[in-house]
Design an enzyme around this catalytic site. Sequence first.
Site, short mmCIF file in Angstrom:
data_model
loop_
_atom_site.label_atom_id
_atom_site.label_comp_id
_atom_site.label_asym_id
_atom_site.label_seq_id
_atom_site.Cartn_x
_atom_site.Cartn_y
_atom_site.Cartn_z
N GLY A 174 0.85 -1.19 0.00
CA GLY A 174 0.00 0.00 0.00
C GLY A 174 0.88 1.24 0.00
N ALA A 213 2.22 2.85 2.37
CA ALA A 213 3.37 2.78 3.28
C ALA A 213 4.47 1.91 2.69
CB ALA A 213 2.92 2.25 4.64
N ALA A 244 -9.24 4.00 -0.63
CA ALA A 244 -9.40 5.31 0.01
C ALA A 244 -10.12 6.25 -0.95
CB ALA A 244 -8.04 5.87 0.41
N GLU A 255 -13.04 18.41 5.29
CA GLU A 255 -13.66 17.23 5.88
C GLU A 255 -13.83 17.45 7.37
OE1 GLU A 255 -11.37 13.80 4.76
OE2 GLU A 255 -12.31 13.74 2.80
N ASP A 288 -2.20 -9.51 9.82
CA ASP A 288 -1.09 -10.47 9.85
C ASP A 288 0.20 -9.87 10.41
OD1 ASP A 288 -2.82 -12.17 8.46
OD2 ASP A 288 -2.02 -11.58 6.52
N ARG A 307 -19.20 11.25 13.65
CA ARG A 307 -19.32 9.87 13.19
C ARG A 307 -19.61 8.86 14.31
NH1 ARG A 307 -14.62 7.59 9.30
NH2 ARG A 307 -15.33 9.22 7.91
N SER A 311 -4.60 9.30 7.52
CA SER A 311 -3.97 7.97 7.56
C SER A 311 -3.10 7.71 6.34
CB SER A 311 -5.00 6.86 7.73
OG SER A 311 -6.09 7.08 6.91
C1 LIG Z 1 -13.14 2.31 2.09
C2 LIG Z 1 -11.99 3.06 2.71
C3 LIG Z 1 -11.86 4.43 2.50
C4 LIG Z 1 -10.78 5.12 3.06
N1 LIG Z 1 -10.62 6.46 2.78
C5 LIG Z 1 -9.51 7.11 3.24
C6 LIG Z 1 -9.23 8.44 2.84
O1 LIG Z 1 -9.97 9.05 2.06
N2 LIG Z 1 -8.12 9.04 3.36
C7 LIG Z 1 -7.27 8.40 4.21
O2 LIG Z 1 -6.27 9.01 4.65
N3 LIG Z 1 -7.50 7.13 4.58
C8 LIG Z 1 -8.58 6.46 4.10
N4 LIG Z 1 -8.79 5.16 4.46
C9 LIG Z 1 -7.78 4.48 5.29
C10 LIG Z 1 -6.54 4.21 4.43
O3 LIG Z 1 -6.93 3.75 3.17
C11 LIG Z 1 -5.61 3.15 5.05
O4 LIG Z 1 -5.41 3.42 6.41
C12 LIG Z 1 -4.25 3.17 4.35
O5 LIG Z 1 -4.43 3.02 2.97
C13 LIG Z 1 -3.33 2.08 4.88
O6 LIG Z 1 -2.19 2.02 4.06
P1 LIG Z 1 -1.06 0.92 4.36
O7 LIG Z 1 -0.02 1.09 3.32
O8 LIG Z 1 -0.66 1.01 5.77
O9 LIG Z 1 -1.81 -0.47 4.21
P2 LIG Z 1 -2.58 -1.10 2.96
O10 LIG Z 1 -2.81 -0.11 1.90
O11 LIG Z 1 -3.77 -1.80 3.50
O12 LIG Z 1 -1.56 -2.19 2.43
C14 LIG Z 1 -1.27 -3.34 3.20
C15 LIG Z 1 -0.43 -4.27 2.38
O13 LIG Z 1 0.09 -5.33 3.18
C16 LIG Z 1 -0.09 -6.56 2.50
N5 LIG Z 1 -0.15 -7.65 3.48
C17 LIG Z 1 -1.00 -7.78 4.51
N6 LIG Z 1 -0.74 -8.94 5.16
C18 LIG Z 1 0.28 -9.54 4.52
C19 LIG Z 1 0.98 -10.77 4.68
N7 LIG Z 1 0.67 -11.65 5.63
N8 LIG Z 1 1.98 -11.05 3.83
C20 LIG Z 1 2.31 -10.22 2.81
N9 LIG Z 1 1.68 -9.04 2.61
C21 LIG Z 1 0.67 -8.70 3.45
C22 LIG Z 1 -1.39 -6.37 1.74
O14 LIG Z 1 -1.50 -7.32 0.71
C23 LIG Z 1 -1.20 -4.94 1.24
O15 LIG Z 1 -0.37 -4.95 0.11
C24 LIG Z 1 -9.85 4.44 3.90
C25 LIG Z 1 -10.00 3.08 4.11
C26 LIG Z 1 -11.03 2.38 3.51
C27 LIG Z 1 -11.14 0.90 3.75
#
Ligand SMILES: Cc1cc2nc3c(=O)[nH]c(=O)nc-3n(C[C@H](O)[C@H](O)[C@H](O)COP(=O)(O)OP(=O)(O)OC[C@H]3O[C@@H](n4cnc5c(N)ncnc54)[C@H](O)[C@@H]3O)c2cc1C
Length: 564
Positions: A37, A39, A69, A137, A231, A298, A399
Amino acid sequence: MARAGVVPDALLRRYLLPFDTAECTEHECGVLVVGSGIAGLTAALAASRSRTVALVTKGVITETNTWYAQGGIAGAVGEADSVELHLADTLVVGQGLCDEDVVRAVVGEAPEALADLQHLGVRFDLEEGGEVALAREGGHSLPRVLHSGDATGAAIQSALTKALGSSSVDVFERRFLVDLLTVEERCVGALVLDPEDGSFEVFWADAVVLATGGAGQAYGITTNPLIATGDGLAAAWRAGAEVADLEFVQFHPTALDHEAAPRFLITEALRGEGAYLLDSDGNRFMLGVHPLAELAPRDVVSRAIERVMTQTDRHNVMLDARHLGEEHLRVRFPTIWAACADAGYDLARDLVPVAPAAHYVVGGVRVDIDGRTSLPGLYASGEVAATGLHGANRLASNSLLEGLVFSRRIVRALEEIAASDSSYRVAVEGVEGIGNAEDCASALRELRGTMQRHVAVSRTNEGLAQAADVLESLASRLPNASVNSEDLELRNLASVAALVTHAAWLRTESRGCHYRLDYPERDDVHWLGRTVMCRGSEPRFAPIHAAHECAAPASVPEHVETSD
Ligand SMILES: Cc1cc2nc3c(=O)[nH]c(=O)nc-3n(C[C@H](O)[C@H](O)[C@H](O)COP(=O)(O)OP(=O)(O)OC[C@H]3O[C@@H](n4cnc5c(N)ncnc54)[C@H](O)[C@@H]3O)c2cc1C
């Protein structure tokens, strides 16, 4: 009845499966990034400028929460805005539990990080004059949210994925992180499963960046995609890293109540345009609950919906947008229009069933201001991390920003890590047995149902104790883990569920997105601090530094709205 403060013994094991790294395919890299994602991709791209980087992700690269998002990403880039204002808004929403230094670091770096995202190819919407368009927002005191239509996450994910294609990062899709490997209390790599053939691979690394996202799938109803099974959080817990703030799980009040998973999010903007919430008798129940009615914060709307659902013994309430007119709805909300149509609802003619859904895990693996966990060699960024940015609640659109900025900070901090030429072997015996899919499916239903019933929008001592009982019994009945990613996800979800329940039971007050019916008030005398847990130790309470108490005065609103 079990004490809700106890994590079941069955979940305390160090490794999930038996393995011997000498018998696995081995890879070596400077930095291992887990997750693709915002990050993970940000960390991998930045680290690859000076190190060899491997990235593993359990699906295809774009299967992330980031993709979903909608609203946008926050940053003080507008002329009327400032880092100080963004800082102040974040502290207010965090209700006394933000780490002010962390907030300052994140919002301070936001303008530069967002400009870099644009250089990478992310196209944020622009005003007619060419300057970036900013949305306002909930919780933000002025327009501050950069967006790409109502699909900002997809725009960011696509640009980062494209950049990855021309980088030197070694990408391993459809690889499942099973466990983090530790030698002498240092993280030295990870054990990864190829679910297709059941083989293990080992990635030895000088540093591991965990970017595995959230755990919404611990709940029966969630906006999170299927990958969000906690995980990374569970693996870090098993490896001995500290976790924090897990009682704070944010629920979104209006997810479309339909069969498909994840539940489709229906943004507050629709209520902002005048849509009503109705009970089964057609009454606007929010009118008597809050002066802002449907536009109340909310958590207030979620609790009111929950009350109506209990009273009417239904699993939803109705969203009524019929009076807004077909043309307006189609033009202003094309994505929602299409999602409702797919589910069989005509937004201009039908009442649409909605219910609160688990949306965002505020807590996670505890990190310092540069993303270091308590386990040397392990870093965490994004939703999996508990950075102290959000405190007790998350400001809308902070986030994505958190993942972006923390990954940049981590890569700068990686300069402290020297390349290692040690070679290791880790072997684990004595975990046996094979589960079967049927066991998994029913255990998963039980787990999600329990979390949804007792550890969701409103909590009580009794409900949390019941949840702990069920989770303990479930953990003891789980078949031994098998070489099957669904089975491993179930174990991880069981650990996360037990930890969230545990933390929620400990915090006998209401603050941010943690609401206790039996302790409805915020209690700064006893609870101005963070709950920190570590496998093998008693939970501890980490008081917030006095400076942060000043930054978040006791007069902050009891409930604060967020809206992405
Ligand atoms: C519907 C929705 C709308 C949202 N809208 C917003 C918004 O408008 N603005 C905002 O700031 N935030 C928003 N959020 C929150 C935001 O999207 C997330 O908090 C953010 O994208 C998290 O990013 P990340 O990189 O930490 O994780 P993610 O983007 O979730 O990526 C996680 C990664 O880890 C991998 N992974 C997980 N477990 C394993 C494993 N065991 N082995 C290998 N790989 C694994 C997954 O496959 C994925 O690639 C929203 C969330 C949702 C669900």
